[in-house]
Design a protein around this motif. Sequence first.
Motif, PDB file in Angstrom:
ATOM      1  N   TRP A 102       0.828  -1.206   0.000  1.00 48.12           N
ATOM      2  CA  TRP A 102       0.000   0.000   0.000  1.00 48.12           C
ATOM      3  C   TRP A 102       0.859   1.251   0.000  1.00 48.12           C
ATOM      4  CZ3 TRP A 102      -5.089  -0.028  -0.847  1.00 48.12           C
ATOM      5  CH2 TRP A 102      -5.828  -1.164  -0.543  1.00 48.12           C
ATOM      6  N   THR A 103       0.443   2.259  -0.753  1.00 46.85           N
ATOM      7  CA  THR A 103       1.108   3.559  -0.764  1.00 46.85           C
ATOM      8  C   THR A 103       0.063   4.660  -0.921  1.00 46.85           C
ATOM      9  OG1 THR A 103       2.852   4.877  -1.814  1.00 46.85           O
ATOM     10  CG2 THR A 103       1.468   3.566  -3.255  1.00 46.85           C
ATOM     11  N   LEU A 104       0.351   5.833  -0.375  1.00 46.69           N
ATOM     12  CA  LEU A 104      -0.583   6.957  -0.480  1.00 46.69           C
ATOM     13  C   LEU A 104      -0.405   7.677  -1.810  1.00 46.69           C
ATOM     14  CD1 LEU A 104      -0.510   8.743   3.017  1.00 46.69           C
ATOM     15  CD2 LEU A 104      -2.317   7.306   2.076  1.00 46.69           C
ATOM     16  N   ILE A 105      -1.519   8.006  -2.468  1.00 47.37           N
ATOM     17  CA  ILE A 105      -1.458   8.842  -3.660  1.00 47.37           C
ATOM     18  C   ILE A 105      -2.260  10.128  -3.462  1.00 47.37           C
ATOM     19  CG2 ILE A 105      -1.044   6.941  -5.247  1.00 47.37           C
ATOM     20  CD1 ILE A 105      -4.014   7.090  -6.048  1.00 47.37           C
ATOM     21  N   GLU A 106      -2.962  10.235  -2.352  1.00 50.65           N
ATOM     22  CA  GLU A 106      -3.728  11.443  -2.032  1.00 50.65           C
ATOM     23  C   GLU A 106      -3.805  11.567  -0.519  1.00 50.65           C
ATOM     24  OE1 GLU A 106      -5.838  14.855  -3.356  1.00 50.65           O
ATOM     25  OE2 GLU A 106      -5.069  13.265  -4.648  1.00 50.65           O
ATOM     26  N   GLY A 107      -3.590  12.799  -0.015  1.00 49.34           N
ATOM     27  CA  GLY A 107      -3.622  13.014   1.425  1.00 49.34           C
ATOM     28  C   GLY A 107      -2.233  12.879   2.025  1.00 49.34           C
ATOM     29  N   ASN A 108      -2.112  13.290   3.290  1.00 47.95           N
ATOM     30  CA  ASN A 108      -0.826  13.225   3.968  1.00 47.95           C
ATOM     31  C   ASN A 108      -0.961  12.502   5.302  1.00 47.95           C
ATOM     32  OD1 ASN A 108      -2.372  15.263   5.136  1.00 47.95           O
ATOM     33  ND2 ASN A 108      -0.596  16.434   5.770  1.00 47.95           N
ATOM     34  N   ALA A 109       0.111  11.888   5.749  1.00 49.34           N
ATOM     35  CA  ALA A 109       0.189  11.160   7.021  1.00 49.34           C
ATOM     36  C   ALA A 109      -0.608   9.856   6.986  1.00 49.34           C
ATOM     37  CB  ALA A 109      -0.271  12.009   8.195  1.00 49.34           C
TER      38      ALA A 109
END
Length: 210
Positions: A102-109
């Motif tokens: 899993w990795t973030l592509i939108e948003g922070n933290a």
Amino acid sequence: MKAQTQALTTVLITTVVIGAAASTYIWGQPIIDKQESQSDIDGLERQVTEIHSLVDDVSRSGSNHRSNMEISLTQGSLEVNDEGNYIQVTAPAENSPYAPGWTLIEGNARQNVSIWGGDFASEESSPGVIAVKTTESRASDTIEYRIEFRNRRTGEGLERVELSPVGRTTGTGDFTLSLTNRGRSIDSSYEISTGETFQLTKTVVEVDIQ
């Protein structure tokens, strides 16, 4: 003799042209397929990003505000997970650009996202995130997008956008996603893993798949 030479020349030219066309198809088709696959992924990601933005907009727009979005998932599905407070979009894809984890592509933290854990995120963190991963198999890769909303610290308390599904919780093909702001509810003694309690203010967004 001259006629035979011309005929032979014509045959040779035709053979070269056919061979060149065949080579172009053989070498060019994978590139075309890859471009089409990337276009499909880009279109899917745009829909996911629009869903995230729409939930965020409805949550900020006041009680009874409603917005609709037309969704088209020809090979995938959308699911609203009440317990996890997220919307997940899953679809098969070739040549996925995303890693297996899993990795973030939108948003922070990453705090208080179900994938990574934690009791709450800071006030500076985004209310929601989009995470993505690829599940690989011999038949075809599968892309999973997760649009999730989490607890955020605000002053002495916590707040969250609460997804509340009504009716069916899954959608495939062409359907309408209807979002309605149902106002706020307050849990005055929300307990976190340390045993501490906070006031949790939830902005309830009703999710209706039609």
